[in-house]
Design a protein around this motif. Sequence first.
Motif, mmCIF file in Angstrom:
data_model
loop_
_atom_site.group_PDB
_atom_site.id
_atom_site.type_symbol
_atom_site.label_atom_id
_atom_site.label_comp_id
_atom_site.label_asym_id
_atom_site.label_seq_id
_atom_site.Cartn_x
_atom_site.Cartn_y
_atom_site.Cartn_z
ATOM 1 N N UNK A 111 -4.891 -11.898 16.400
ATOM 2 C CA UNK A 111 -4.688 -13.232 15.827
ATOM 3 C C UNK A 111 -5.512 -13.473 14.574
ATOM 4 N N UNK A 112 -6.339 -12.518 14.187
ATOM 5 C CA UNK A 112 -7.303 -12.736 13.111
ATOM 6 C C UNK A 112 -6.685 -12.548 11.732
ATOM 7 N N UNK A 113 -7.465 -12.908 10.739
ATOM 8 C CA UNK A 113 -7.045 -12.703 9.360
ATOM 9 C C UNK A 113 -7.207 -11.285 8.874
ATOM 10 N N UNK A 114 -7.605 -10.368 9.743
ATOM 11 C CA UNK A 114 -7.788 -8.973 9.358
ATOM 12 C C UNK A 114 -6.466 -8.213 9.250
ATOM 13 N N UNK A 115 -5.376 -8.848 9.688
ATOM 14 C CA UNK A 115 -4.079 -8.200 9.589
ATOM 15 C C UNK A 115 -3.005 -9.265 9.376
ATOM 16 N N UNK A 116 -1.922 -8.890 8.696
ATOM 17 C CA UNK A 116 -0.789 -9.812 8.542
ATOM 18 C C UNK A 116 0.410 -9.366 9.358
ATOM 19 N N UNK A 117 0.367 -8.137 9.867
ATOM 20 C CA UNK A 117 1.448 -7.567 10.673
ATOM 21 C C UNK A 117 0.837 -6.943 11.918
ATOM 22 N N UNK A 118 1.458 -7.175 13.063
ATOM 23 C CA UNK A 118 0.984 -6.612 14.326
ATOM 24 C C UNK A 118 2.097 -5.786 14.956
ATOM 25 N N UNK A 119 1.814 -4.509 15.201
ATOM 26 C CA UNK A 119 2.727 -3.666 15.965
ATOM 27 C C UNK A 119 2.294 -3.762 17.423
#
Length: 399
Positions: free
Chosen positions: A85-93
């Motif tokens: 849920x963090x701002x460390x990624x914009x896409x989650x696989x």
Amino acid sequence: MLGATGSIGTSALDVIGRHPDRLRATVLAAGCNVEALLSLCRRHRPLHAVVADEDCFEALRDGLREAGLDTRAHAGAGAIEELAASGECDTVVAAIVGAAGLPSTLAAARSGKRLLLANKESLVLAGELLMAAAREGGATVIPIDSEHNAIFQCLPPQPAGNGNAGLPDEAMRAQVARLVLTASGGPFRGRNRDSLRQVTVEQAVDHPNWSMGPKISVDSATLMNKGLEVIEAHHLFGLPGSRIDVLVHPQSLVHSMVEFVDGSTMAQLGLPDMRTALAVGFAWPDRIGSGVGGLDLLACGGRLDFEPPDTAAFPCLALAFRALEAGGTAPAVLNAANEVAVSAFLQRRVGFLSIAALVEETLAALPATAAGSLEVLREADAAARRHVGALVADAPVPA
């Protein structure tokens, strides 16, 4: 990348590695395979690495230090949710196998991520809740199962951000007559029920077309995988089970089809390689190289065969349709019962045919109730696991 060390994770990271100017893996999550995760970290140099098993934290932290990496180590299911849920990624696989993947998948949906959904159990267990979270959070859901990704590609693009999670709205659904999911038939296609009594674990995990983990391979062998995909398709595309069909297609080249009300049918074809679907997910609505070659139908034999599924020999598909029709907690019970039954089979505690029998008995013992909250679904999941666990404990060990 949730489930980084599994087969989907390996494929996803391969696609990412082909596009260093466009893609970067910033978070890698795994269960407890520290050595495999460290190897991925040395190659992809993520900002964060996390293991679900908290007992593995020190090994991960020390391994990262010894490798001279700046990657931060984390452990625990809570850390996986927080990073998703963090701002460390914009896409989650989302590729954690089983119901264990649901919390992190929900966290990504609520946070408005581009969600590449490869964890089918999240939709089967809590499809209504997950899709509602995606719509409310402004997430874009792109299915990575080859069948649902094929349907996604066959439908006209739907802009995200308008409350539909990038999936078909009511006007588009009205144009669809039915969805047709294709199934390879698994390693036992054409065999009758009696011939399946002595199936071994090694035979069940030896899929003829796809390279998958043991649990998914067994689900393919029983056709439960296709049953779960029917429930997935219902939630993803908003169509009832009566407008979702399954055809066995042994070549695994036609990944699925959409029949429209005007009589047209759109199909997506390609070689059986998950990297195609993942590349679609990463770049949609653009196209990028996946590492998968083009389809030469002549080289593949020049023919495409289709046949109806044999639900007498493989009753798990019919059980999934039954659970979808019952609604409420029934799909959660189906999924949990199947997970425990498959695990028992892989541990050689029950036979192959016992998988469907255990699921059917559990569905009968735990009738569907309304599923208005995640807590209710978790209770149904736990009750099903207890029920199957007790049945397995009392069952004779197969010879």
